[in-house]
Write a protein that holds these residues in place. Structure first.
Motif, mmCIF file in Angstrom:
data_model
loop_
_atom_site.group_PDB
_atom_site.id
_atom_site.type_symbol
_atom_site.label_atom_id
_atom_site.label_comp_id
_atom_site.label_asym_id
_atom_site.label_seq_id
_atom_site.Cartn_x
_atom_site.Cartn_y
_atom_site.Cartn_z
ATOM 1 N N LEU A 91 -23.035 -55.068 -13.665
ATOM 2 C CA LEU A 91 -22.825 -55.901 -12.485
ATOM 3 C C LEU A 91 -21.591 -56.782 -12.649
ATOM 4 O O LEU A 91 -21.404 -57.413 -13.692
ATOM 5 C CB LEU A 91 -24.044 -56.794 -12.236
ATOM 6 C CG LEU A 91 -25.381 -56.079 -12.020
ATOM 7 C CD1 LEU A 91 -26.501 -57.112 -11.900
ATOM 8 C CD2 LEU A 91 -25.340 -55.197 -10.788
ATOM 9 N N PHE A 92 -20.759 -56.840 -11.612
ATOM 10 C CA PHE A 92 -19.590 -57.719 -11.584
ATOM 11 C C PHE A 92 -19.755 -58.680 -10.409
ATOM 12 O O PHE A 92 -19.837 -58.257 -9.255
ATOM 13 C CB PHE A 92 -18.303 -56.911 -11.387
ATOM 14 C CG PHE A 92 -17.975 -55.985 -12.518
ATOM 15 C CD1 PHE A 92 -17.119 -56.389 -13.530
ATOM 16 C CD2 PHE A 92 -18.509 -54.713 -12.570
ATOM 17 C CE1 PHE A 92 -16.810 -55.537 -14.586
ATOM 18 C CE2 PHE A 92 -18.215 -53.846 -13.604
ATOM 19 C CZ PHE A 92 -17.360 -54.269 -14.623
ATOM 20 N N SER A 93 -19.819 -59.958 -10.703
ATOM 21 C CA SER A 93 -19.987 -60.951 -9.640
ATOM 22 C C SER A 93 -19.817 -62.345 -10.224
ATOM 23 O O SER A 93 -20.053 -62.566 -11.413
ATOM 24 C CB SER A 93 -21.375 -60.834 -9.008
ATOM 25 O OG SER A 93 -21.609 -61.883 -8.080
ATOM 26 N N LEU A 94 -19.423 -63.286 -9.358
ATOM 27 C CA LEU A 94 -19.374 -64.696 -9.771
ATOM 28 C C LEU A 94 -20.739 -65.362 -9.643
ATOM 29 O O LEU A 94 -20.915 -66.489 -10.106
ATOM 30 C CB LEU A 94 -18.349 -65.451 -8.919
ATOM 31 C CG LEU A 94 -16.892 -65.009 -9.078
ATOM 32 C CD1 LEU A 94 -15.992 -65.776 -8.109
ATOM 33 C CD2 LEU A 94 -16.423 -65.216 -10.516
ATOM 34 N N GLU A 95 -21.681 -64.662 -9.009
ATOM 35 C CA GLU A 95 -23.020 -65.235 -8.801
ATOM 36 C C GLU A 95 -23.875 -64.973 -10.036
ATOM 37 O O GLU A 95 -24.728 -64.074 -10.065
ATOM 38 C CB GLU A 95 -23.652 -64.643 -7.544
ATOM 39 C CG GLU A 95 -22.854 -64.869 -6.277
ATOM 40 C CD GLU A 95 -22.741 -66.346 -5.919
ATOM 41 O OE1 GLU A 95 -23.571 -67.145 -6.392
ATOM 42 O OE2 GLU A 95 -21.820 -66.691 -5.165
ATOM 43 N N ALA A 96 -23.653 -65.765 -11.069
ATOM 44 C CA ALA A 96 -24.254 -65.510 -12.379
ATOM 45 C C ALA A 96 -25.779 -65.547 -12.351
ATOM 46 O O ALA A 96 -26.445 -64.686 -12.948
ATOM 47 C CB ALA A 96 -23.723 -66.520 -13.390
#
Length: 297
Positions: free
Chosen positions: A41-46
């Motif tokens: 998964l790649f996202s800033l929403e950790a």
């Protein structure tokens, strides 16, 4: 980030087919896992990604990175990780194009992978007792975007009760979002609740009309909420809604570069006869006078 949170992109649905809400991400994870893939998964929403990683046994890219990387180093590390993937679900993302070029990955949109039935099923699961819309790891803004994405995607297939319930949900989760305000107004106009719709839109219009309508009408005429629901606003205007008339006036100016002053003066006269205290009547008269000699720029 700015697509969901920003004050510009939240005015339109222009990126709804590019951005992947978390209810769709969850469905893609389930299907990829069933096919034997490992998922990254790649996202800033950790917080959300770590929840999904723990729930489904997948990995979150941020947790694989070395400590103390600069923002540029972080971006390159993410691109390196992405280049090792066989499938990248990020259609339209410039950030994903370079890793795909390096590693030969297939770039897909969720629509190329999921059927409409699977998208529909994923949302109704997310709204259930154990679904993503009911977990604390997802903030209200992201939850609102999940609902708005589904409403926008299936608007013509939902019944009036479903539209009303879902639009109320997304607007209550993110009441400052102008696009959601317009969606709620469209539903209320269709229910014949002109005053309630007008009060919502007046709240947004009184703050800023030109910027809103450049975004809604002029820049992406074929994909904006005004273009898609112009008949709704027109009926509202001719039924005594000053706000509906303002929307049509500004839309006419943006799209056609002209205004039929007689048409709008007749609407104003009709509204005065019906109810001179109609919400937004003063703003409609102001805008008609303002744009009698000026264009929206």
């Amino acid at each position: 980030g700015d697509i969901v949170y920003g004050e510009i992109w939240r005015h339109t649905n222009i990126f709804y087919k590019k951005v992947q809400p978390f209810y769709i991400i969850e469905k893609i994870i389930e299907m990829l896992k069933s096919e034997g893939f490992e998922v990254l998964l790649f996202s800033l929403e950790a917080e959300v990604c770590r929840y999904l990683a723990q729930t489904y046994g997948v990995k979150y890219a941020n947790d694989l990175m070395p400590d103390n990387l600069s923002s540029i180093q972080t971006a390159f590390f993410e691109m390196f990780l992405m280049s090792r993937c066989k499938k990248i679900f990020a259609k339209g993302s410039g950030f994903a194009n370079f890793p795909a070029l390096i590693g030969g990955a297939e770039i897909l949109s969720y629509e190329q992978y999921l059927s409409k039935d699977e998208i529909r099923e994923a949302f109704w699961h997310s709204i259930g007792p154990n679904g993503l819309l009911n977990i604390p790891e997802i903030n209200d803004t992201l939850k609102a975007f999940m609902v708005s994405h589904f409403v926008d995607y299936f608007f013509d297939e939902l019944n009036q009760n479903q539209k009303s319930n879902l639009v109320n949900m997304m607007y209550n989760l993110d009441p400052k979002n102008v696009y959601y305000g317009f969606m709620k107004a469209v539903v209320l106009y269709n229910e014949g609740l002109l005053q309630e719709a007008d009060e919502i839109l007046y709240h947004h219009l009184a703050k800023d009309t030109s910027v809103i309508y450049r975004r809604f009408a002029e820049k992406w005429q074929n994909r904006t909420i005004i273009a898609r629901h112009a008949d709704v606003f027109k009926v509202a205007a001719e039924s005594g809604s000053a706000i509906g008339a303002i929307i049509m006036l500004l839309n006419d100016l943006s799209v056609n570069n002209s205004i039929d002053h007689m048409y709008y003066n007749n609407i104003i006269n009709t509204i005065y006869l019906k109810n001179p205290k109609t919400v937004g009547l003063d703003l409609l008269e102001q805008k008609l006078k303002e744009f009698s000699t000026h264009k929206l720029n």
